[in-house]
Design a protein around this motif. Structure first.
Motif, short mmCIF file in Angstrom:
data_model
loop_
_atom_site.label_atom_id
_atom_site.label_comp_id
_atom_site.label_asym_id
_atom_site.label_seq_id
_atom_site.Cartn_x
_atom_site.Cartn_y
_atom_site.Cartn_z
N PHE A 33 0.84 -1.20 0.00
CA PHE A 33 0.00 0.00 0.00
C PHE A 33 0.87 1.25 0.00
O PHE A 33 2.03 1.22 0.44
CB PHE A 33 -0.93 0.01 1.22
N GLN A 34 0.30 2.33 -0.50
CA GLN A 34 1.00 3.61 -0.53
C GLN A 34 0.37 4.53 0.51
O GLN A 34 -0.84 4.77 0.52
CB GLN A 34 0.91 4.26 -1.91
N THR A 35 1.18 5.05 1.41
CA THR A 35 0.71 5.94 2.46
C THR A 35 1.68 7.11 2.56
O THR A 35 2.63 7.23 1.80
CB THR A 35 0.58 5.19 3.80
N ILE A 53 0.02 15.17 6.11
CA ILE A 53 0.62 13.94 5.60
C ILE A 53 -0.08 12.79 6.31
O ILE A 53 0.06 12.59 7.52
CB ILE A 53 2.14 13.90 5.88
N ALA A 54 -0.89 12.07 5.54
CA ALA A 54 -1.69 10.97 6.11
C ALA A 54 -0.84 9.70 6.14
O ALA A 54 -0.41 9.23 5.08
CB ALA A 54 -2.95 10.75 5.29
N THR A 55 -0.62 9.16 7.31
CA THR A 55 0.27 8.01 7.46
C THR A 55 -0.40 6.90 8.25
O THR A 55 -0.89 7.12 9.35
CB THR A 55 1.57 8.42 8.18
N MET A 56 -0.41 5.71 7.68
CA MET A 56 -0.98 4.56 8.37
C MET A 56 0.05 3.98 9.33
O MET A 56 1.21 3.77 8.95
CB MET A 56 -1.44 3.51 7.37
N VAL A 57 -0.38 3.71 10.57
CA VAL A 57 0.56 3.21 11.57
C VAL A 57 0.18 1.83 12.10
O VAL A 57 0.91 1.27 12.90
CB VAL A 57 0.71 4.20 12.75
N ALA A 89 -6.54 -11.61 13.18
CA ALA A 89 -5.54 -12.67 13.13
C ALA A 89 -4.13 -12.14 13.33
O ALA A 89 -3.30 -12.78 13.99
CB ALA A 89 -5.63 -13.41 11.79
N LYS A 90 -3.85 -10.98 12.77
CA LYS A 90 -2.52 -10.39 12.88
C LYS A 90 -2.64 -8.87 12.83
O LYS A 90 -3.56 -8.33 12.20
CB LYS A 90 -1.60 -10.85 11.73
N SER A 91 -1.71 -8.21 13.49
CA SER A 91 -1.59 -6.75 13.40
C SER A 91 -0.13 -6.40 13.15
O SER A 91 0.78 -7.04 13.71
CB SER A 91 -2.08 -6.08 14.69
N PHE A 92 0.08 -5.38 12.34
CA PHE A 92 1.44 -4.96 11.99
C PHE A 92 1.57 -3.46 12.17
O PHE A 92 0.63 -2.71 11.91
CB PHE A 92 1.76 -5.33 10.54
N THR A 93 2.73 -3.03 12.61
CA THR A 93 3.06 -1.61 12.76
C THR A 93 4.42 -1.37 12.12
O THR A 93 5.12 -2.34 11.73
CB THR A 93 3.11 -1.22 14.25
N GLY A 113 -3.40 3.78 15.43
CA GLY A 113 -2.89 2.59 16.07
C GLY A 113 -3.70 2.23 17.29
O GLY A 113 -4.77 2.79 17.55
N ALA A 114 -3.18 1.30 18.08
CA ALA A 114 -3.93 0.77 19.21
C ALA A 114 -3.78 1.62 20.46
O ALA A 114 -2.78 2.31 20.65
CB ALA A 114 -3.45 -0.66 19.50
#
Length: 576
Positions: free
Chosen positions: A430-432, A441-445, A477-481, A517-518
């Motif tokens: 994905f592009q973030t 600046i929109a950033t996925m964490v 099932a899974k989470s990634f940062t 994020g969490a």
């Protein structure tokens, strides 16, 4: 507009030239020719209760906010006739507008409330008359002509007042010539119309007419038509059995639901305050929520019971979570219940634009990105129907390549992978980190991978199953940062996450991502699930403020920009 093709297309084409193994009747792994086109099919103008002409709405959507396709989706019902410039007209043919008002503003030239104030008695034209060639459809044709050579598309549609359900849905039909198709549908199936006994078709006994409307679209227009449920939980009128019944009536035309509703700028995001009434009684906040089926009473505390997973009160169903409808936000909730049957029932997002006071312009804050192989009206609706769509708010991501593979077979969103082993390879690219329309600046964490079991169809003959809005097998099932070893950052904001997923007999996998994020107070729980949006005005310095304290912050219309999400549609996986 994003004019590039899939960033992997050339590489895949070289790597798999001559490969022709199949999991779904197609060549797979498949060369994906086409691109994601950004669209919004639910917006309003002077044709109904909007503050701007359709020319103005289209200009913003196309020229400023980068959409590739839109739909005219004004409400069914009774409004005013229009002139060719989109001005409302009174019974004498005079334009209704504020002479000294700005073109764009809190109270603009075409302010709907002003029209009601001075010319309510002229609001007597049925939409099926207004829609014809000389009125609204004439404007649609002109807007089409204005943007045709720019590769941008305008679908003619309707926000349908759905009989029996007493709520709304978007319908559209392509390749019509004079507006008569939508006009005919309105005459025969919109609940604003009365039958020959004078009955208005809102009562639940008229649901049969709603299902007949969807079947009418399939029988007469087939793949040229679509039906999508709007703001599903706003009134709690759409039940899971309605979703299933619409899909049963026509799987071809019933594409899915608006999991991210519009009105995201309002203090109750999504406008989900329509039927919510609460008050302090003996020092406690009491829910007096009336669903139209009798009063539901119950006490709640905004600061303690805010998660869709732990609070099943109908009050919490009728709110948004990180901007998402409850049907989408709850892991293991209504959408997962449908996916757990293997239903091809897809997720979309629309602005529901009316005015700038509580709404973002189409494309300004939220978008649906649908993969389109042939840039045409047929190609766009086919792309929506394929399930290869992801939705974003605040342009959290601007492109996505999501596949699940087993051996030399791969599947994309909306497809089924027949796996040769009990472990499948998941690839998410994905592009973030791009600038959005708030100049942020929109950033996925955080990226979450959500998995659920597919156990087969349920039927009306078993109401316990047919009316069940949950899928207990669904889980994160899974989470990634960015700290995860699998999170690999590349150039221009591209991120790659690849991992192996153990798969049981028949499952689906879908994605969710956020900018927070969490475990962020007021926004997410410890797992990264979104919290109810009524919390947003209740946090000062990380502490939840009670309703009694009087210290609640004023709602900030910029708040949605601090709370960005993306959701994908699923990929189904079945063991051979």
């Amino acid at each position: 507009m994003n004019k590039k093709y899939s960033f992997l297309s050339l590489a895949i084409a070289v790597a798999i030239a001559g490969c022709n193994s199949s999991s779904t009747g197609k060549s797979s792994p498949e060369v994906k020719i086409g691109r994601y086109m950004a669209g919004d099919i639910h917006m309003h103008s002077t044709m109904t209760d909007g503050d701007y002409t359709y020319y103005q709405v289209a200009q913003k959507a196309f020229e400023q906010f980068g959409l590739d396709f839109i739909a005219n989706a004004g409400h069914g019902g009774w409004y005013w006739m229009l002139d060719e410039e989109g001005y409302r007209l009174d019974d004498n043919g005079n334009r209704i507008y504020l002479e000294d008002a700005p073109e764009v503003g809190e109270k603009p030239r075409h302010d709907y409330d002003y029209a009601l104030e001075v010319a309510r008695d002229s609001k007597t034209v049925a939409r099926d008359i207004q829609m014809l060639d000389g009125g609204a459809y004439g404007i649609v044709k002109k807007v089409r002509e204005m943007y045709a050579d720019k590769g941008q598309f305008v679908i003619n549609g309707l926000e349908w007042n759905v009989p029996g359900v007493n709520d709304h849905a978007s319908i559209g039909v392509i390749n019509e010539q004079d507006g008569e198709i939508i006009a005919e549908f309105h005459r025969n199936f919109d609940y604003s119309v009365t039958d020959h006994h004078g009955n208005i078709w809102k009562d639940p006994e008229y649901k049969w007419l709603a299902y007949a409307g969807v079947q009418f679209l399939e029988n007469n227009y087939g793949q040229d038509a679509y039906f999508i449920i709007n703001h599903p939980s706003r009134r709690i009128n759409y039940k899971v059995e309605d979703y299933r019944s619409f899909h049963n009536a026509s799987e071809l035309v019933t594409l899915g639901f608006e999991g991210f509703p519009g009105h995201q700028k309002q203090n109750f995001r999504g406008g989900y305050d329509n039927n919510i009434h609460y008050q302090m009684i003996d020092g406690e906040l009491v829910d007096n929520f009336d669903t139209g089926r009798g009063e539901i009473g119950g006490k709640y505390d905004f600061c303690e019971t805010n998660l869709p997973e732990v609070n099943e009160s109908l009050y919490y169903h009728a709110q948004t979570y990180g901007g998402a409808d409850y049907a989408l936000a709850k892991v293991g909730g209504l959408w997962d219940a449908l996916l757990g049957e293997g239903r091809e029932f897809w997720l979309f997002s629309n602005a529901d634009f009316h005015h700038i006071r509580g709404d973002f312009w189409p494309g300004e804050y939220q978008k649906s990105h649908s993969w389109v192989e042939k840039e045409s009206y047929e190609g766009i609706v086919a792309g929506m129907r394929s399930g290869n769509t992801f939705v974003t708010t605040g342009d959290l991501i601007t492109d996505l390549d999501f596949t699940v593979s087993s051996g030399n077979k791969s599947a994309y969103m909306g497809e089924t992978l027949v796996a040769s082993t009990d472990t499948s390879s998941v690839s998410v690219k994905f592009q973030t980190g791009q600038k959005n329309h708030n100049d942020d600046i929109a950033t996925m964490v955080q990226l979450d991978v959500i998995v659920g079991d597919v156990t087969g169809r349920v039927y009306p003959g078993n109401p316990t199953e047919f009316n069940n809005p949950n899928n207990a097998s669904t889980y994160i099932a899974k989470s990634f940062t960015p700290e995860s070893v699998e999170w690999v950052e590349g150039e221009n904001g591209w991120v790659t996450v690849e991992f192996e997923l153990d798969v049981e007999a028949h499952q689906y996998v879908r994605l969710r991502g956020s900018s927070n994020g969490a475990n962020v107070p007021g926004y997410t729980d410890q797992y990264g699930n979104p919290l109810v949006d009524t919390l947003k005005a209740r946090f000062n310095d990380g502490q939840c403020i009670s309703e009694e304290s009087g210290d609640l912050e004023e709602w900030n219309p910029e708040e949605p920009w601090n709370d960005l999400w993306f959701y994908s549609n699923p990929i189904f996986i079945k063991q051979a």
